[in-house]
Motif scaffolding. Sequence first.
Motif, PDB file in Angstrom:
ATOM      1  N   SER A 151     -67.023 -12.821  56.470  1.00  0.00           N
ATOM      2  CA  SER A 151     -67.675 -12.960  55.167  1.00  0.00           C
ATOM      3  C   SER A 151     -67.833 -14.447  54.889  1.00  0.00           C
ATOM      4  O   SER A 151     -68.431 -15.153  55.678  1.00  0.00           O
ATOM      5  CB  SER A 151     -66.873 -12.243  54.082  1.00  0.00           C
ATOM      6  N   ASP A 152     -67.248 -14.956  53.798  1.00  0.00           N
ATOM      7  CA  ASP A 152     -67.340 -16.381  53.499  1.00  0.00           C
ATOM      8  C   ASP A 152     -66.030 -17.103  53.779  1.00  0.00           C
ATOM      9  O   ASP A 152     -65.810 -18.224  53.300  1.00  0.00           O
ATOM     10  CB  ASP A 152     -67.725 -16.591  52.032  1.00  0.00           C
ATOM     11  N   THR A 153     -65.156 -16.483  54.551  1.00  0.00           N
ATOM     12  CA  THR A 153     -63.824 -17.030  54.786  1.00  0.00           C
ATOM     13  C   THR A 153     -63.712 -17.585  56.195  1.00  0.00           C
ATOM     14  O   THR A 153     -64.083 -16.925  57.166  1.00  0.00           O
ATOM     15  CB  THR A 153     -62.751 -15.937  54.580  1.00  0.00           C
ATOM     16  N   LEU A 200     -62.100 -20.023  51.218  1.00  0.00           N
ATOM     17  CA  LEU A 200     -63.477 -20.436  51.375  1.00  0.00           C
ATOM     18  C   LEU A 200     -63.505 -21.827  51.985  1.00  0.00           C
ATOM     19  O   LEU A 200     -62.682 -22.672  51.642  1.00  0.00           O
ATOM     20  CB  LEU A 200     -64.183 -20.455  50.012  1.00  0.00           C
ATOM     21  N   ARG A 211     -65.472 -16.976  61.175  1.00  0.00           N
ATOM     22  CA  ARG A 211     -65.895 -16.802  59.797  1.00  0.00           C
ATOM     23  C   ARG A 211     -66.055 -15.308  59.536  1.00  0.00           C
ATOM     24  O   ARG A 211     -66.830 -14.632  60.213  1.00  0.00           O
ATOM     25  CB  ARG A 211     -67.207 -17.538  59.522  1.00  0.00           C
ATOM     26  N   GLU A 259     -68.153 -14.021  62.783  1.00  0.00           N
ATOM     27  CA  GLU A 259     -68.851 -15.096  63.489  1.00  0.00           C
ATOM     28  C   GLU A 259     -67.821 -15.976  64.193  1.00  0.00           C
ATOM     29  O   GLU A 259     -66.912 -16.504  63.557  1.00  0.00           O
ATOM     30  CB  GLU A 259     -69.662 -15.937  62.509  1.00  0.00           C
TER      31      GLU A 259
END
Length: 226
Positions: free
Chosen positions: A178-180, A112, A176, A214
């Motif tokens: 997900s949240d990684t 994260l 990016r 992303e």
Amino acid sequence: MTEPDTADPQGARARLFELSQGRGVSLARLSTLLGRNPSYLQQFIRKGSPRKLEEEDRRTLAEFLDVPEWELRDGADSGKEKSYISSSNRKNRDWVEVARLDIKAAAGPGTLPDAENAYDLIRFSRRWLAEQGLESAELSAITVKGDSMEPLLRDGDEILVDMRAQPFRDGIHVVRLSDTLMVKRVARSGAGRAVLLSENAAYPPIDVALDEVELIGRVVWKGGRI
């Protein structure tokens, strides 16, 4: 250098925009530095909202941009000399200061992201950037974490990321998922899909739909200890 007596919010907006362009730091990044939403300073400059910057925000920006705080509060009247053009600022016309962000892009299983705050600057020659085709790049510096991109990128290397919006092409990107936040070689793998590739063969490819990932920016330079 004499501090002006007359408040000039329009001059302050123009000066902040000039500093942002001259230092090669986007308004969105400066807004993030203040803990504001990315459009905060864009609205201040373009729409005049807020009417003026809060004192704490002015101090933070002035320290980061290496100018006196009053330059972001008072501007020079049209009939006065622009006293903010100091010798140090003239010298800086040949340099671009790139923000070092307090985040790490994982070259490994993925982590994260930390807070995206600028904590330091790296200065690059404007001429050197032009020679690299980066004169109009929107650059930030972040740190690589992990070993999946070895030997190309090693744990602790610092990378320059060009965050301009531009047509996608295969290459090394910070992405990016997900949240990684990760740094990977990104290649198209078919209609609407891409594959995230590691340089280290111990890490398998990651097949994704383009709308699942992303693209934060393209990696254009690296630096690190030998």
